[in-house]
Design a protein around this motif. Structure first.
Motif, PDB file in Angstrom:
ATOM      1  N   GLU A  36     106.229  42.453  67.131  1.00 27.05           N
ATOM      2  CA  GLU A  36     107.537  42.028  66.644  1.00 27.05           C
ATOM      3  C   GLU A  36     107.741  40.526  66.768  1.00 27.05           C
ATOM      4  OE1 GLU A  36     109.924  44.711  68.848  1.00 27.05           O
ATOM      5  OE2 GLU A  36     109.077  46.351  67.686  1.00 27.05           O
ATOM      6  N   THR A  37     107.000  39.905  67.652  1.00 30.52           N
ATOM      7  CA  THR A  37     107.189  38.463  67.772  1.00 30.52           C
ATOM      8  C   THR A  37     106.492  37.704  66.649  1.00 30.52           C
ATOM      9  OG1 THR A  37     105.245  38.299  69.155  1.00 30.52           O
ATOM     10  CG2 THR A  37     107.365  38.551  70.278  1.00 30.52           C
ATOM     11  N   PRO A  93      98.944  28.200  67.283  1.00 36.53           N
ATOM     12  CA  PRO A  93      99.015  29.151  68.396  1.00 36.53           C
ATOM     13  C   PRO A  93      99.083  30.579  67.876  1.00 36.53           C
ATOM     14  CG  PRO A  93     100.992  27.790  68.256  1.00 36.53           C
ATOM     15  CD  PRO A  93     100.029  27.234  67.296  1.00 36.53           C
ATOM     16  N   ALA A  94      98.593  31.522  68.673  1.00 36.09           N
ATOM     17  CA  ALA A  94      98.421  32.894  68.216  1.00 36.09           C
ATOM     18  C   ALA A  94      99.708  33.497  67.683  1.00 36.09           C
ATOM     19  CB  ALA A  94      97.869  33.745  69.356  1.00 36.09           C
ATOM     20  N   SER A  95     100.837  33.119  68.255  1.00 40.27           N
ATOM     21  CA  SER A  95     102.074  33.766  67.841  1.00 40.27           C
ATOM     22  C   SER A  95     102.601  33.195  66.528  1.00 40.27           C
ATOM     23  CB  SER A  95     103.136  33.603  68.927  1.00 40.27           C
ATOM     24  OG  SER A  95     103.373  32.236  69.137  1.00 40.27           O
ATOM     25  N   GLU A 100      94.887  40.257  67.890  1.00 37.66           N
ATOM     26  CA  GLU A 100      95.957  40.639  68.810  1.00 37.66           C
ATOM     27  C   GLU A 100      97.356  40.484  68.208  1.00 37.66           C
ATOM     28  OE1 GLU A 100      95.430  38.755  72.544  1.00 37.66           O
ATOM     29  OE2 GLU A 100      95.965  40.555  73.661  1.00 37.66           O
ATOM     30  N   PRO A 101      97.622  39.408  67.476  1.00 35.07           N
ATOM     31  CA  PRO A 101      98.973  39.250  66.938  1.00 35.07           C
ATOM     32  C   PRO A 101      99.404  40.371  66.002  1.00 35.07           C
ATOM     33  CG  PRO A 101      97.754  37.198  66.749  1.00 35.07           C
ATOM     34  CD  PRO A 101      96.792  38.242  67.190  1.00 35.07           C
ATOM     35  N   ILE A 102      98.470  41.087  65.369  1.00 39.00           N
ATOM     36  CA  ILE A 102      98.906  42.145  64.462  1.00 39.00           C
ATOM     37  C   ILE A 102      98.942  43.499  65.171  1.00 39.00           C
ATOM     38  CG2 ILE A 102      98.131  40.955  62.383  1.00 39.00           C
ATOM     39  CD1 ILE A 102      96.079  43.783  63.078  1.00 39.00           C
TER      40      ILE A 102
END
Lengths: 99, 638
Positions: B5-6, B70-72, B496-498
């Motif tokens: 969600e982020t 950044p990953a996010s 990871e982000p997905i």
């Protein structure tokens, strides 16, 4: 004077014409019978006109005569053509168009 | 799911606002070639080959840019235009670049470009080369729409587009009845899956009012479990159709009728992975629907075993590879069905499989090229000496698929088996069995094709393929060898982000810390050993032996699933059709013809009055007149 006798005569003429039309086979006789019926009708028209003292019936009788004359012209020419083709005027033979 | 969600996509700026070019370039290529007609015959194929490479270069630039963030923040959304605006419905065509779609983007354009290059050699003498390249570009464009869409509706456009391109390419040699039939079969079977996907999209629209990934992901948790489960199952049906999973897998084996580069591009490396993409993309739905998730894993396991079974029994080299494709995609579905712990492995295996399977399919094409388009492995044998480059590259693909340590397949497949075992021991053990069977049938393929004595048909003089064909093979073989080492320590954190869970302490070295990795290696070696004992030590008969075990017979007939469809579903349809025809013949027709008969009968009665005698007509008139007179008189009296 009453038109009774004229009407009776007209009825007799009409009946003769009708019976002739129904029982005879010769096209010419049929034609004559038709004319007889038309004239019977004319007689009724004329006598009625006479009784009422107006000319309407007599005018109508003239119309009938004109129509009858026209009809005779066409009818006779058809009959003559048929006779030439088939050497007969018997209407019973003329049933080629029946369903 | 908190990570998911982020990850809010940011609006595209700078270079990212040209993301539509990724799709537009191959689409323009397809348009120019297909609409340009014969005028483009001479240079069209070269232009078409440039298109995927151009998209690849652009994709690489985006990848580097995302990597720098950044990953996010690694998600960019580029709205292209508003597609439908009606009442409260707003559908936008938008491109989403996030770790998942970029991974697919690079696979599709990279492997796709190599296959274009290979096709220049493979299809060099085909009179309809231009049309072929036009379709290939159309496919690339459709596949990019599929993976770059930011909502399910646009995804569906790409989904149908690849279905169309697949149909056109399978039946490319349309003068062959079998190819035309295979194309139709693929199209129709895919329709069944599409229905599932459509129902899922309709449900999303009804529940969320939007089919955008971000809206659906955010809303999945609030939805009632029944609806989420329904969406999950319907998405699975869609994935089964496109990814050739049991029971909708039957089209894939027939799809081998198409030219070999098509089999490599569509039916191994890219299109069939769309189902896996769909499941991973819908991770938030499956997180709320454990039953649907388990069903995905079960379908995956069943397919990986069914595909391996078919692969063991076939003599047609392309069908063996098709069975193996089914099986490997089964692994991916299994991984996707495990949940976040498996997503990274599903995509990882998808990427490595894209390379080694395209490599082997193109290798098979090279073998066919050398043997006058013979696909029967019983007519091969001893090709290793005649075609050294093909043999070496194919061999690397072989070592990768069976999972020899350091080769790419080992990392991804080990990961899947381990993750499956951790989540459901039964699934893990079945996947382990599948790995052994994979080793068995792939060894059989290698032994029958490249090793052993020559069983060449007369007039066949195998020779190495031209450079245009072996260069892609070498590139793909390099990928098959080192992609695992390159990606292993990195892919988990990238995805990871997905919503994927990164495996812990993964490095470029094979990980033997879990005992199951050792078991996998032993099982694989046993599979290789059995195949060697059966096919390596005694001559291979030139005709398939008739006295085989029931297992082989069933495998040769594709597990009798086609027959079941013909007898079950098609039989029911035929029966229904016959029933309708019966009602038509004896109900509708009888009524219509009865009406005619009644009219006829009435007519034949009534016609008696028309006897042709003038006097009877006169009598009729008289009766009519009298009747009219009587009525007149009576009414006067009253």
């Amino acid at each position: 004077m009453t038109p009774d006798l004229y009407l009776v005569l007209a009825a007799i003429l009409f009946t003769i014409g009708l019976v002739g039309f129904l029982i005879r086979r010769n096209a010419l006789i049929l034609f004559m019978s038709t004319e007889l019926m038309l004239n019977a009708a004319n007689l009724v028209l004329v006598s009625a006109s006479w009784v009422h003292g107006v000319l309407d019936g007599q005018v109508a009788a003239f119309f009938v005569m004109v129509v009858a004359a026209a009809e005779v012209v066409i009818g006779l020419s058809i009959i003559v053509t048929i006779f030439r083709a088939r050497r007969s005027t018997s209407v019973d033979n003329e049933s080629l168009l029946k369903g | 799911m908190t990570v998911l969600e982020t990850l809010v996509p940011v609006a595209a700026t700078g270079l990212f606002s040209y993301a539509w070019l990724l799709i537009a370039i191959p689409l323009a290529g397809a348009l120019i070639l297909l609409a340009g007609g014969k005028a483009t015959n001479a240079w069209g194929p070269y232009l078409a080959t440039l298109a995927p490479f151009a998209s690849f270069a652009l994709g690489l630039a985006y990848f580097v840019q995302l990597l720098g963030q950044p990953a996010s923040e690694r998600a960019v959304r580029d709205g292209v235009y508003e597609w439908i605006a009606a009442g409260h419905w707003h559908f936008e065509v938008a491109i989403l670049l996030d770790p998942l779609s970029v991974a697919f983007l690079l696979l599709v354009t990279g492997v796709g470009g190599l296959i274009h290059l290979y096709s220049l050699g493979y299809m060099a003498h085909d009179p309809n080369k231009r049309r072929f390249f036009g379709y290939l570009n159309l496919f690339i464009a459709a596949m990019l729409i599929l993976v770059l869409a930011d909502n399910y509706l646009v995804l569906f456009v790409g989904w149908e587009g690849v279905g169309l391109a697949s149909y056109l390419l399978i039946s490319f040699w349309q003068e062959r009845p079998s190819a035309a039939a295979a194309g139709k079969k693929a199209f129709i079977v895919n329709r069944v899956g599409d229905l599932g996907l459509l129902l899922a999209i309709f449900t999303m629209l009804a529940m969320f009012g939007s089919s955008q990934f971000s809206v659906v992901n955010a809303g999945a948790a609030q939805l009632s479990p029944a609806w989420v489960t329904f969406i999950g199952f319907m998405l699975l049906v869609g994935a089964c159709g496109k990814s050739a999973q049991v029971p909708l897998h039957t089209w894939l084996l027939d799809a081998m009728e198409g030219p070999t580069p098509v089999s490599a591009l569509i039916h191994a490396a890219t299109m069939v992975t769309a189902g896996v993409y769909l499941v991973v993309r819908s991770g938030a739905i499956y997180a709320e629907a454990p039953k649907a998730q388990l069903a995905v894993a079960i379908v995956g396991v069943v397919t990986l075993l069914a595909g391996a079974w078919i692969g063991c029994a076939k003599d047609d080299i392309k069908k063996v590879l098709a069975g193996s494709t089914m099986s490997q995609i089964g692994y991916m579905m299994l991984a996707a069905g495990i949940g976040p712990a498996g997503y990274a492995f599903a995509i990882f295996h998808l990427l490595t499989h894209g390379f080694f399977k395209a490599n082997m399919f193109l290798g098979a094409g090279s073998v066919m090229h050398a043997t006058n388009d013979d696909v029967n492995m019983r007519h091969y044998g001893g090709l290793a000496k005649a075609m050294r480059i093909t043999f070496v590259t194919f061999g690397i693909g072989y070592l990768a698929i069976i999972g020899i340590p350091f080769f790419s397949g080992a990392y991804s497949k080990d990961g899947i088996i381990e993750a499956a075992y951790e989540s459901q021991p039964a699934l893990g053990i079945l996947a382990l069995l599948g790995a052994g069977i994979t080793a068995f049938y792939m060894t059989r393929l290698i032994l029958m094709t490249f090793l052993g004595e020559k069983r060449w048909q007369s007039g066949v003089h195998p020779h190495e393929a031209p450079a245009l064909m072996w260069i892609p093979l070498v590139v793909l073989a390099l990928g098959s060898f080192c992609l695992g080492m390159i990606l292993n320590g990195w892919i988990g954190s990238w995805l990871e982000p997905i919503g994927a869970e990164a495996p812990e302490h993964a490095t470029w070295l094979p990980d033997f810390s879990h005992w199951i990795s050792w078991v996998v290696l032993v099982v694989v070696l046993i599979g290789v050993g059995i195949a060697y004992l059966l096919f390596g030590r005694k001559p291979v008969p030139a005709t398939p032996p008739a006295d085989v075990s029931p297992f082989t017979t069933i495998g040769r007939h594709d597990l009798y699933i086609d027959e079941a469809y013909v007898k079950g579903i098609a039989g029911g349809t035929y029966a229904l059709g016959n029933g309708v025809a019966f009602v038509d013949d004896h109900g509708v027709d009888a009524a219509v013809e009865g009406l005619g008969a009644v009219t006829l009968a009435t007519g034949s009665v009534v016609r008696r009055t028309q006897n042709g005698y003038v006097r009877s007509y006169g009598l009729t008139m008289l009766i009519g007149l009298v009747a009219a007179g009587v009525v007149l008189i009576l009414t006067q009296l009253v």
